[in-house]
Scaffold this motif. Structure first.
Motif, PDB file in Angstrom:
ATOM      1  N   MET A  86      35.081  40.331  41.307  1.00 18.78           N
ATOM      2  CA  MET A  86      34.924  39.049  40.595  1.00 18.78           C
ATOM      3  C   MET A  86      36.088  38.094  40.854  1.00 18.78           C
ATOM      4  SD  MET A  86      33.563  40.402  36.925  1.00 18.78           S
ATOM      5  CE  MET A  86      33.582  38.928  35.993  1.00 18.78           C
ATOM      6  N   PHE A  87      37.296  38.681  40.975  1.00 22.69           N
ATOM      7  CA  PHE A  87      38.474  37.806  41.061  1.00 22.69           C
ATOM      8  C   PHE A  87      39.243  37.921  42.372  1.00 22.69           C
ATOM      9  CE2 PHE A  87      37.511  38.406  36.586  1.00 22.69           C
ATOM     10  CZ  PHE A  87      37.419  37.090  36.189  1.00 22.69           C
ATOM     11  N   SER A  88      38.618  38.525  43.385  1.00 18.01           N
ATOM     12  CA  SER A  88      39.340  38.658  44.662  1.00 18.01           C
ATOM     13  C   SER A  88      39.555  37.295  45.316  1.00 18.01           C
ATOM     14  CB  SER A  88      38.594  39.598  45.599  1.00 18.01           C
ATOM     15  OG  SER A  88      37.286  39.156  45.726  1.00 18.01           O
ATOM     16  N   LEU A 111      26.664  44.752  19.758  1.00 24.26           N
ATOM     17  CA  LEU A 111      25.436  45.149  20.460  1.00 24.26           C
ATOM     18  C   LEU A 111      24.276  45.226  19.473  1.00 24.26           C
ATOM     19  CD1 LEU A 111      24.980  45.900  23.445  1.00 24.26           C
ATOM     20  CD2 LEU A 111      25.088  48.295  22.786  1.00 24.26           C
ATOM     21  N   TRP A 164      43.316  37.906  35.359  1.00 21.80           N
ATOM     22  CA  TRP A 164      42.297  36.863  35.567  1.00 21.80           C
ATOM     23  C   TRP A 164      41.049  37.164  34.743  1.00 21.80           C
ATOM     24  CZ3 TRP A 164      44.254  32.716  37.528  1.00 21.80           C
ATOM     25  CH2 TRP A 164      45.346  32.828  38.400  1.00 21.80           C
ATOM     26  N   PHE A 165      40.737  38.446  34.681  1.00 22.10           N
ATOM     27  CA  PHE A 165      39.591  38.864  33.871  1.00 22.10           C
ATOM     28  C   PHE A 165      39.838  38.494  32.403  1.00 22.10           C
ATOM     29  CE2 PHE A 165      37.396  41.888  31.161  1.00 22.10           C
ATOM     30  CZ  PHE A 165      36.117  41.899  31.689  1.00 22.10           C
ATOM     31  N   MET A 186      34.951  46.458  28.751  1.00 27.85           N
ATOM     32  CA  MET A 186      35.947  46.635  29.818  1.00 27.85           C
ATOM     33  C   MET A 186      37.349  46.855  29.232  1.00 27.85           C
ATOM     34  SD  MET A 186      34.305  46.642  32.620  1.00 27.85           S
ATOM     35  CE  MET A 186      35.453  46.403  33.941  1.00 27.85           C
ATOM     36  N   PRO A 205      34.057  50.808  37.570  1.00 27.41           N
ATOM     37  CA  PRO A 205      33.825  49.505  36.916  1.00 27.41           C
ATOM     38  C   PRO A 205      34.930  48.480  37.185  1.00 27.41           C
ATOM     39  CG  PRO A 205      34.172  51.252  35.289  1.00 27.41           C
ATOM     40  CD  PRO A 205      34.089  51.911  36.612  1.00 27.41           C
ATOM     41  N   PHE A 206      36.155  48.963  37.441  1.00 28.60           N
ATOM     42  CA  PHE A 206      37.241  48.010  37.712  1.00 28.60           C
ATOM     43  C   PHE A 206      37.134  47.389  39.105  1.00 28.60           C
ATOM     44  CE2 PHE A 206      39.393  50.532  34.311  1.00 28.60           C
ATOM     45  CZ  PHE A 206      39.318  49.526  33.372  1.00 28.60           C
ATOM     46  N   VAL A 239      40.657  34.747  43.913  1.00 26.02           N
ATOM     47  CA  VAL A 239      41.873  34.122  43.362  1.00 26.02           C
ATOM     48  C   VAL A 239      43.106  34.560  44.148  1.00 26.02           C
ATOM     49  CG1 VAL A 239      43.239  33.800  41.257  1.00 26.02           C
ATOM     50  CG2 VAL A 239      40.799  34.221  41.083  1.00 26.02           C
ATOM     51  N   MET A 240      43.090  35.832  44.601  1.00 33.48           N
ATOM     52  CA  MET A 240      44.279  36.397  45.247  1.00 33.48           C
ATOM     53  C   MET A 240      44.456  35.888  46.679  1.00 33.48           C
ATOM     54  SD  MET A 240      45.466  38.083  42.781  1.00 33.48           S
ATOM     55  CE  MET A 240      46.835  38.835  43.607  1.00 33.48           C
ATOM     56  N   PHE A 252      30.648  42.409  27.102  1.00 30.05           N
ATOM     57  CA  PHE A 252      31.125  42.954  28.379  1.00 30.05           C
ATOM     58  C   PHE A 252      32.650  43.059  28.366  1.00 30.05           C
ATOM     59  CE2 PHE A 252      32.444  41.973  32.865  1.00 30.05           C
ATOM     60  CZ  PHE A 252      32.089  43.201  33.396  1.00 30.05           C
ATOM     61  N   LEU A 304      16.553  51.707  21.527  1.00 27.20           N
ATOM     62  CA  LEU A 304      17.866  51.448  22.136  1.00 27.20           C
ATOM     63  C   LEU A 304      18.717  52.722  22.176  1.00 27.20           C
ATOM     64  CD1 LEU A 304      19.482  49.115  23.383  1.00 27.20           C
ATOM     65  CD2 LEU A 304      20.585  48.807  21.190  1.00 27.20           C
ATOM     66  N   MET A 355      39.596  34.782  31.857  1.00 33.24           N
ATOM     67  CA  MET A 355      38.207  34.309  31.878  1.00 33.24           C
ATOM     68  C   MET A 355      37.461  34.713  30.591  1.00 33.24           C
ATOM     69  SD  MET A 355      35.654  32.898  33.365  1.00 33.24           S
ATOM     70  CE  MET A 355      35.667  32.772  35.131  1.00 33.24           C
ATOM     71  N   PHE A 356      37.511  36.007  30.258  1.00 28.65           N
ATOM     72  CA  PHE A 356      36.650  36.505  29.185  1.00 28.65           C
ATOM     73  C   PHE A 356      37.284  36.437  27.796  1.00 28.65           C
ATOM     74  CE2 PHE A 356      34.679  38.228  32.927  1.00 28.65           C
ATOM     75  CZ  PHE A 356      33.335  38.123  32.643  1.00 28.65           C
ATOM     76  N   LEU A 400      37.631  50.312  28.084  1.00 23.80           N
ATOM     77  CA  LEU A 400      37.832  51.232  29.214  1.00 23.80           C
ATOM     78  C   LEU A 400      39.303  51.263  29.640  1.00 23.80           C
ATOM     79  CD1 LEU A 400      34.891  50.778  31.751  1.00 23.80           C
ATOM     80  CD2 LEU A 400      35.194  52.538  30.038  1.00 23.80           C
ATOM     81  N   THR A 401      39.939  50.082  29.689  1.00 21.45           N
ATOM     82  CA  THR A 401      41.351  50.060  30.117  1.00 21.45           C
ATOM     83  C   THR A 401      42.215  50.865  29.143  1.00 21.45           C
ATOM     84  OG1 THR A 401      41.847  48.023  28.934  1.00 21.45           O
ATOM     85  CG2 THR A 401      41.267  47.775  31.228  1.00 21.45           C
ATOM     86  N   ILE A 456      44.881  47.299  40.296  1.00 17.86           N
ATOM     87  CA  ILE A 456      43.805  46.425  39.784  1.00 17.86           C
ATOM     88  C   ILE A 456      44.277  45.712  38.523  1.00 17.86           C
ATOM     89  CG2 ILE A 456      41.471  46.395  38.807  1.00 17.86           C
ATOM     90  CD1 ILE A 456      40.762  48.650  40.770  1.00 17.86           C
ATOM     91  N   VAL A 516      35.783  44.085  38.585  1.00 15.43           N
ATOM     92  CA  VAL A 516      36.811  43.091  38.246  1.00 15.43           C
ATOM     93  C   VAL A 516      37.466  42.596  39.534  1.00 15.43           C
ATOM     94  CG1 VAL A 516      39.002  42.731  37.023  1.00 15.43           C
ATOM     95  CG2 VAL A 516      37.237  44.160  35.999  1.00 15.43           C
ATOM     96  N   LYS A 517      37.726  43.552  40.436  1.00  9.72           N
ATOM     97  CA  LYS A 517      38.355  43.207  41.723  1.00  9.72           C
ATOM     98  C   LYS A 517      37.450  42.258  42.518  1.00  9.72           C
ATOM     99  CE  LYS A 517      40.634  45.751  45.411  1.00  9.72           C
ATOM    100  NZ  LYS A 517      40.870  47.090  45.966  1.00  9.72           N
ATOM    101  N   TYR A 551      47.019  42.990  39.559  1.00  6.45           N
ATOM    102  CA  TYR A 551      46.641  41.821  40.362  1.00  6.45           C
ATOM    103  C   TYR A 551      45.355  41.119  39.900  1.00  6.45           C
ATOM    104  CZ  TYR A 551      50.307  43.382  43.429  1.00  6.45           C
ATOM    105  OH  TYR A 551      51.525  43.753  43.917  1.00  6.45           O
ATOM    106  N   TYR A 552      44.433  41.851  39.276  1.00  6.04           N
ATOM    107  CA  TYR A 552      43.139  41.229  38.967  1.00  6.04           C
ATOM    108  C   TYR A 552      42.838  41.107  37.478  1.00  6.04           C
ATOM    109  CZ  TYR A 552      42.448  42.225  43.899  1.00  6.04           C
ATOM    110  OH  TYR A 552      42.599  42.282  45.254  1.00  6.04           O
ATOM    111  N   TYR A 553      43.363  42.060  36.693  1.00  8.33           N
ATOM    112  CA  TYR A 553      42.901  42.116  35.309  1.00  8.33           C
ATOM    113  C   TYR A 553      43.363  40.921  34.468  1.00  8.33           C
ATOM    114  CZ  TYR A 553      40.606  44.304  31.457  1.00  8.33           C
ATOM    115  OH  TYR A 553      39.724  44.552  30.434  1.00  8.33           O
TER     116      TYR A 553
END
Lengths: 369, 69
Positions: free
Chosen positions: B64-66, A296, A340-341, A97, B57-58, B68-69, A93, B33, A344-345, A100-101, A333, B61-62, A336-338
């Protein structure tokens, strides 16, 4: 599995890490650091560099305990079949992600700076097609290509750095740490996550490295070299552009290259920077795509992984377009959030893996004694 | 409309390229598959072309971690 037989040399492994580490960071990091640390961005980079070497040591500790296994196999060995599969899925996962970034950043850069009239779908489609073709040629082929491109990358980088130096102003770094240490630390966090922690993807390459020796030295050396490239770029951005331009422009490094003029005949060197950035982003995306696709296939215990490339590329294309409605939303995003992602990952999940591998080894030793 | 035809053409090319090889090698699991992922890819792309609203998809992420903010 036919796709795990491919081997790359330690040198190729190191070059792939350096290119991946420089990745998207070379272009996007200066703005992110300057938004918190301002003229002290170089200090943030220095702190992140030191922390990055520790992170390199942490990844090396995992790599040395994988004993030639793939990431998914190591997770299953560390945690057992079911829990190991869940941990493996978390890694996949994360790779998806992160991929994607990177594709989002590339599409934003191309549409805002280089090809504003080209549809974003076309840019992503062409980029992902190249990634898919490179993947299908195999890890040996793209590692060899990296080995060929690396001297050109280094030489062009040095040319850019040396030519920018003539416009450096030492006043731009003053005052040093006037607002205390917190903004500097705040600036160091995104560097640690975007540049260093995201290199957890190197663990997917470990089973392909042709060596029986410890990987600690090669990993640390490549983290040191990649970190040095980033430090030079950030320091030059501060010295040449100053904190205001760094903070307000989306791609200050690009602006830095645009500023170079030598005797009215050597101009428009930003094309060199765009070339450098496309190489490094391509390699980081390729590493992530490699980790995702081969991971995968290993997760589902498949004997081949090539057939997954086109469907995964299609899914990535659509989700990249959807995930980047506009640069402002995306940057919010990411800012402020990535982090933390990533924490974590790319850090906590590998930490769990390391703990699992250590405990399993101790258990095995106790059982055998 | 041309985008939709394009994506079906890519999907058809992928099937033409991969499926005979997988059938020949009797890779059944791989085949399953492949078709599942291809179906997801085609469905997502069709939805994008038809301007259906797809989740970002992001945003996940927001979410999942909102906290924290």
């Amino acid at each position: 599995m036919e796709f795990t037989n491919a081997k790359i040399s330690v040198r190729q492994f190191q070059i792939l890490i350096i290119l991946g580490l420089t990745g998207d960071s070379i272009l996007i990091l200066p703005t992110i650091i300057a938004s918190s640390a301002k003229q002290n961005a170089w200090l943030s980079m220095l702190i992140a560099y030191a922390a990055g070497l520790l992170i390199g040591g942490f990844f090396a500790a995992i790599a040395n305990r994988m004993q030639g296994d793939s990431l998914i196999a190591a997770a299953r060995r560390g945690f057992g079949r079911w829990l190991g599969s869940v941990v493996g899925l978390l890694f996949l996962f994360n790779f998806f992600m992160c991929g994607l970034t990177l594709v989002s950043e590339l599409s934003q850069f191309m549409t805002t700076q280089l090809m504003p009239e080209t549809p974003v779908n076309a840019i992503i489609l062409i980029f992902l097609t190249v990634v898919i073709v490179a993947y299908r040629y195999g890890v040996e082929a793209f590692a060899r290509m990296g080995e060929l491109l690396f001297p050109a990358f280094t030489a062009l980088f040095m040319v850019l750095a040396i030519l920018s130096l003539s416009q450096a102003k030492i006043e731009n770094v003053k005052p040093v740490a006037a607002e205390g240490l917190w903004p500097i630390m705040e600036g160091a966090i995104p560097v640690m996550s975007v540049a260093f922690i995201e290199m957890v993807v190197l663990l997917a390459l470990v089973p392909h490295v042709a060596t029986n020796k410890s990987l600690t030295k090669p990993i640390l050396k490549s983290f040191a070299a990649g970190g040095l490239f980033l430090f030079i770029i950030v320091a030059l951005c501060v010295l040449v552009l100053g904190p205001n331009l760094m903070e307000t422009k989306y791609y200050p490094t690009f602006l830095l290259a645009q500023k170079i003029t030598v005797g009215n005949f050597l101009e428009r060197l930003e094309a060199i920077l765009a070339f450098l950035w496309i190489i490094t982003v391509f390699y980081k995306t390729l590493l992530l795509f490699f980790a995702l696709t081969s991971g995968l296939a290993q997760w589902f215990k498949l004997r081949d992984s090539d057939m997954l490339t086109v469907p995964l590329g299609m899914i990535m294309l659509v989700l990249t377009v959807v995930s980047t409605p506009n640069i402002t939303v995306y940057n919010q995003i990411i800012k402020y959030y990535y982090n933390w992602f990533d924490l974590m990952f790319c850090f906590i999940v590998p930490l769990l893996l390391l703990a699992g591998l250590i405990l399993r080894k101790k258990k095995g030793k106790a059982a055998s004694s | 409309m041309s985008s939709l035809i394009g994506v079906f053409a890519i999907a058809a090319a992928a099937v033409w390229l991969e499926v005979p090889r997988l059938i020949h090698r009797e890779h059944k699991r791989e085949l399953v598959l492949f078709f599942i992922l291809l179906a997801i890819g085609v469905a997502l792309y069709s939805a994008l072309v038809m301007e259906a609203s797809l989740p970002n998809p992001f945003e996940l992420v927001k979410i999942m971690f909102s906290w924290v903010m």
